[in-house]
Scaffold this motif. Structure first.
Motif, mmCIF file in Angstrom:
data_model
loop_
_atom_site.group_PDB
_atom_site.id
_atom_site.type_symbol
_atom_site.label_atom_id
_atom_site.label_comp_id
_atom_site.label_asym_id
_atom_site.label_seq_id
_atom_site.Cartn_x
_atom_site.Cartn_y
_atom_site.Cartn_z
ATOM 1 N N LEU A 142 0.807 -1.225 0.000
ATOM 2 C CA LEU A 142 0.000 0.000 0.000
ATOM 3 C C LEU A 142 0.840 1.276 0.000
ATOM 4 O O LEU A 142 0.528 2.222 -0.755
ATOM 5 C CB LEU A 142 -0.957 -0.022 1.196
ATOM 6 C CG LEU A 142 -2.028 1.070 1.232
ATOM 7 C CD1 LEU A 142 -2.904 1.014 -0.016
ATOM 8 C CD2 LEU A 142 -2.887 0.940 2.489
ATOM 9 N N PRO A 143 1.904 1.373 0.786
ATOM 10 C CA PRO A 143 2.677 2.636 0.775
ATOM 11 C C PRO A 143 3.309 2.962 -0.571
ATOM 12 O O PRO A 143 3.699 4.112 -0.798
ATOM 13 C CB PRO A 143 3.747 2.389 1.846
ATOM 14 C CG PRO A 143 3.178 1.354 2.744
ATOM 15 C CD PRO A 143 2.382 0.455 1.837
ATOM 16 N N SER A 144 3.425 2.006 -1.482
ATOM 17 C CA SER A 144 4.093 2.267 -2.757
ATOM 18 C C SER A 144 3.332 3.258 -3.629
ATOM 19 O O SER A 144 3.920 3.869 -4.525
ATOM 20 C CB SER A 144 4.299 0.952 -3.515
ATOM 21 O OG SER A 144 3.041 0.387 -3.870
ATOM 22 N N VAL A 145 2.015 3.398 -3.412
ATOM 23 C CA VAL A 145 1.234 4.346 -4.221
ATOM 24 C C VAL A 145 0.974 5.652 -3.471
ATOM 25 O O VAL A 145 0.298 6.536 -3.996
ATOM 26 C CB VAL A 145 -0.109 3.710 -4.645
ATOM 27 C CG1 VAL A 145 0.125 2.499 -5.524
ATOM 28 C CG2 VAL A 145 -0.960 3.348 -3.430
ATOM 29 N N VAL A 146 1.500 5.744 -2.262
ATOM 30 C CA VAL A 146 1.245 6.924 -1.428
ATOM 31 C C VAL A 146 2.382 7.934 -1.622
ATOM 32 O O VAL A 146 3.536 7.560 -1.828
ATOM 33 C CB VAL A 146 1.127 6.509 0.057
ATOM 34 C CG1 VAL A 146 0.949 7.730 0.954
ATOM 35 C CG2 VAL A 146 -0.050 5.551 0.231
ATOM 36 N N PHE A 147 2.027 9.230 -1.563
ATOM 37 C CA PHE A 147 3.038 10.285 -1.625
ATOM 38 C C PHE A 147 4.142 10.007 -0.617
ATOM 39 O O PHE A 147 3.874 9.578 0.513
ATOM 40 C CB PHE A 147 2.395 11.636 -1.292
ATOM 41 C CG PHE A 147 1.915 12.397 -2.500
ATOM 42 C CD1 PHE A 147 2.125 13.756 -2.606
ATOM 43 C CD2 PHE A 147 1.248 11.747 -3.527
ATOM 44 C CE1 PHE A 147 1.679 14.468 -3.703
ATOM 45 C CE2 PHE A 147 0.795 12.444 -4.621
ATOM 46 C CZ PHE A 147 1.020 13.812 -4.727
ATOM 47 N N ALA A 148 5.382 10.279 -1.019
ATOM 48 C CA ALA A 148 6.516 10.036 -0.126
ATOM 49 C C ALA A 148 6.353 10.789 1.186
ATOM 50 O O ALA A 148 6.705 10.271 2.266
ATOM 51 C CB ALA A 148 7.818 10.443 -0.821
ATOM 52 N N GLU A 149 5.812 12.004 1.133
ATOM 53 C CA GLU A 149 5.636 12.798 2.351
ATOM 54 C C GLU A 149 4.618 12.190 3.296
ATOM 55 O O GLU A 149 4.633 12.466 4.507
ATOM 56 C CB GLU A 149 5.212 14.233 2.002
ATOM 57 C CG GLU A 149 6.231 15.012 1.195
ATOM 58 C CD GLU A 149 6.022 14.836 -0.304
ATOM 59 O OE1 GLU A 149 5.426 13.811 -0.694
ATOM 60 O OE2 GLU A 149 6.457 15.713 -1.067
ATOM 61 N N GLN A 151 3.910 8.730 3.460
ATOM 62 C CA GLN A 151 4.130 7.313 3.735
ATOM 63 C C GLN A 151 4.369 7.046 5.216
ATOM 64 O O GLN A 151 3.872 6.066 5.777
ATOM 65 C CB GLN A 151 5.310 6.797 2.903
ATOM 66 C CG GLN A 151 5.012 6.675 1.419
ATOM 67 C CD GLN A 151 6.215 6.221 0.618
ATOM 68 O OE1 GLN A 151 7.286 5.977 1.169
ATOM 69 N NE2 GLN A 151 6.036 6.128 -0.703
ATOM 70 N N SER A 152 5.113 7.918 5.864
ATOM 71 C CA SER A 152 5.382 7.715 7.294
ATOM 72 C C SER A 152 4.095 7.792 8.102
ATOM 73 O O SER A 152 3.916 7.064 9.087
ATOM 74 C CB SER A 152 6.390 8.746 7.796
ATOM 75 O OG SER A 152 5.893 10.070 7.604
ATOM 76 N N LEU A 153 3.172 8.662 7.710
ATOM 77 C CA LEU A 153 1.889 8.775 8.403
ATOM 78 C C LEU A 153 1.102 7.483 8.268
ATOM 79 O O LEU A 153 0.559 6.957 9.256
ATOM 80 C CB LEU A 153 1.093 9.951 7.840
ATOM 81 C CG LEU A 153 -0.357 10.079 8.327
ATOM 82 C CD1 LEU A 153 -0.384 10.331 9.823
ATOM 83 C CD2 LEU A 153 -1.086 11.196 7.575
ATOM 84 N N LEU A 154 1.010 6.940 7.043
ATOM 85 C CA LEU A 154 0.291 5.689 6.826
ATOM 86 C C LEU A 154 0.917 4.556 7.630
ATOM 87 O O LEU A 154 0.207 3.777 8.286
ATOM 88 C CB LEU A 154 0.265 5.360 5.341
ATOM 89 C CG LEU A 154 -0.372 4.013 4.965
ATOM 90 C CD1 LEU A 154 -1.838 4.001 5.367
ATOM 91 C CD2 LEU A 154 -0.224 3.755 3.458
#
Length: 477
Positions: A142-149, A151-154
């Motif tokens: 899942l984090p691979s499609v999330v904005f880099a900024e 990803q830590s939140l997710l």
């Protein structure tokens, strides 16, 4: 979807159906009313206030759509696993293919930690822009499609849910396979097995892209409105300061003693428009000349704000210089016309310029498209005959005819701009009759200041759309 064992939470009781139906009806009615206001709104792209109002309407529509979504789901009760994320097509105006309704932007998922099974609703595949043939994504993917900024939140939310048993409630941005950026709000919680261990995690994904876009539009338009208001306030302050610096700072009558001959008692007043933010180019002025004569004038320039007051300051300085140089009123206006014509800030103006000779009590005067002076004598008044003269800045090489009138001790001359008595732009009458009707009261006045007060009391309470000036010159005995 979640299993029937939730983390320390009893099953929710379904609400009464009639109450939810009533809320849905009221929401639909309110949504229609707001949408009608939005459609009828005429938006000027150069008007920050209009953009802000339209953005608020858009945001309200999105939020009411969202509310309708949740109420519809509340009416249906708990979703069945095989129709997770089902969209109620029976609600009016909710065809997501045509309107992009928020009802199609809620999906769900469950990650089974014991079997590694992942279940996504059809709507979640649509939100993620992922083909169902590719299957759902694992928590690691899942984090691979999330904005880099983000990803830590997710990662922090998922870890807190799985390890500490905390519910998930957060928002992040993702990039779909088609390149579109979406903002997703994720809520969820762990599902416990009979032993109290985390067996799976379920979550609801809500596409809030349009909602956040509307909120951003409201913020940006509001900030633009604030900047525009700050600019207008600053411009107004500068215009007022420039006007106060240029106009004579009279607080009472000004007596111009002219040697052993007759003097002039002068008083003037500036009246702002109903909209006091519109500082215009109206002026009044008087000065004693080296020759022993005196010059006084009133005028009005087109426009408002700093541009108008700065042009007025330029013109008024030129009139004073020409008067001190001994130039006659007709020629003074001719030079003023050429000055406006060649100015870097083109403007039109009207003016009346008078020169008083105390030796014979004669007033030489000229006008440029301006209301003529009013002469009051022995309790009656009349308008002086108008010499030829066009608006300043209207045409090249204009010539201004000059007239003369002989005054007697106690006579009054009243000069004013047309905004004094004109209520709106369509009123072409300069209000001379209204001012002439004040003759009996003016005859009883002790000085020029009292005359100005009488005129202001008679005309100053009108809903004037423009600012105005009045100047009274009284021949001393």
């Amino acid at each position: 979807m979640p299993s029937h064992v939730f983390a320390d939470r009893p099953a929710a009781q379904p609400p009464e159906r009639g109450a939810v139906d009533a809320l849905i009806t009221r929401t639909h009615r309110l949504r229609g009313d707001v949408d009608a206001v939005r459609r009828d709104a005429v938006v000027d792209l150069d008007d920050p206030a209009g953009r802000w109002q339209r953005a608020l309407c858009d945001l309200a529509v999105h939020q009411l759509d969202d509310l309708g979504t949740h109420l519809g789901q509340l009416k249906e009760g708990l979703p069945r696993p095989e129709v997770a994320g089902h969209v109620d097509r029976s609600l009016p105006g909710r065809d997501d293919q045509r309107t992009g309704s928020l009802l199609s932007r809620v999906g769900s998922a469950e990650w089974n930690l014991l079997t590694d099974e992942v279940s996504w609703s059809d709507e979640l595949f649509h939100i993620m822009g992922r083909s169902p043939q590719r299957g759902p994504m694992t928590l690691d993917e899942l984090p691979s499609v999330v904005f880099a900024e983000d990803q830590s939140l997710l990662t922090a939310m998922v870890t807190a849910c799985l390890v500490d048993g905390r519910p998930i409630d957060g928002e992040f941005r993702l990039v779909r396979a088609d390149g579109r950026v979406r903002t997703v709000h994720m809520t969820g919680e762990p599902v416990l097995d009979p032993d109290g261990s985390t067996a799976s995690m379920w979550a609801v994904f809500r596409d809030v892209s349009e909602l956040r876009r509307s909120e951003r539009a409201v913020r940006e338009s509001r900030d633009s409105l604030h900047r525009q208001q700050h600019f207008e306030q600053t411009e107004h302050r500068l215009a007022v300061e420039l006007q106060e610096a240029v106009l004579p700072p009279w607080r009472s009558s000004v007596h111009l003693p002219l040697g052993d001959t007759a003097g002039l008692d002068l008083a003037a007043h500036y009246l702002p428009s109903v909209n006091s933010a519109l500082i215009g180019g109206d002026w009044y002025d008087a000065l004693q000349l080296p020759s022993g004569q005196s010059m006084f004038s009133v005028g009005d320039l087109t426009g408002h704000g700093v541009a108008a007051t700065s042009t007025m300051a330029l013109l008024l300085g030129a009139l004073r210089g020409l008067g001190v140089a001994g130039i006659e009123p007709g020629e003074v206006l001719g030079h003023a016309n050429r000055l406006l014509e060649t100015s870097t800030q083109p403007a039109l103006g009207s003016a009346v310029c008078c020169r008083f000779d105390p030796m014979n009590r004669t007033v030489s005067w000229a006008q440029a498209g301006h209301p003529v002076p009013l002469l009051f004598r022995n309790g009656t008044g009349r308008a002086l005959s108008r010499p030829d003269g066009v608006l300043l800045g209207a045409t090249s090489h204009a010539e201004y005819e000059q007239a003369e009138v002989t005054l007697l001790p106690g006579d009054l001359l009243v000069l004013h701009t047309d905004g004094l008595t004109r209520k709106n732009a369509a009123d072409e009458n300069d209000g001379a009759d209204r001012l002439l009707a004040l003759a009996p009261r003016l005859a009883q006045a002790q000085d020029a200041q009292e005359c100005v007060r009488i005129v202001v009391e008679a005309c100053g309470t009108d809903n004037r759309m423009d600012d105005a000036c009045v100047l009274v010159a009284k021949v001393c005995p």
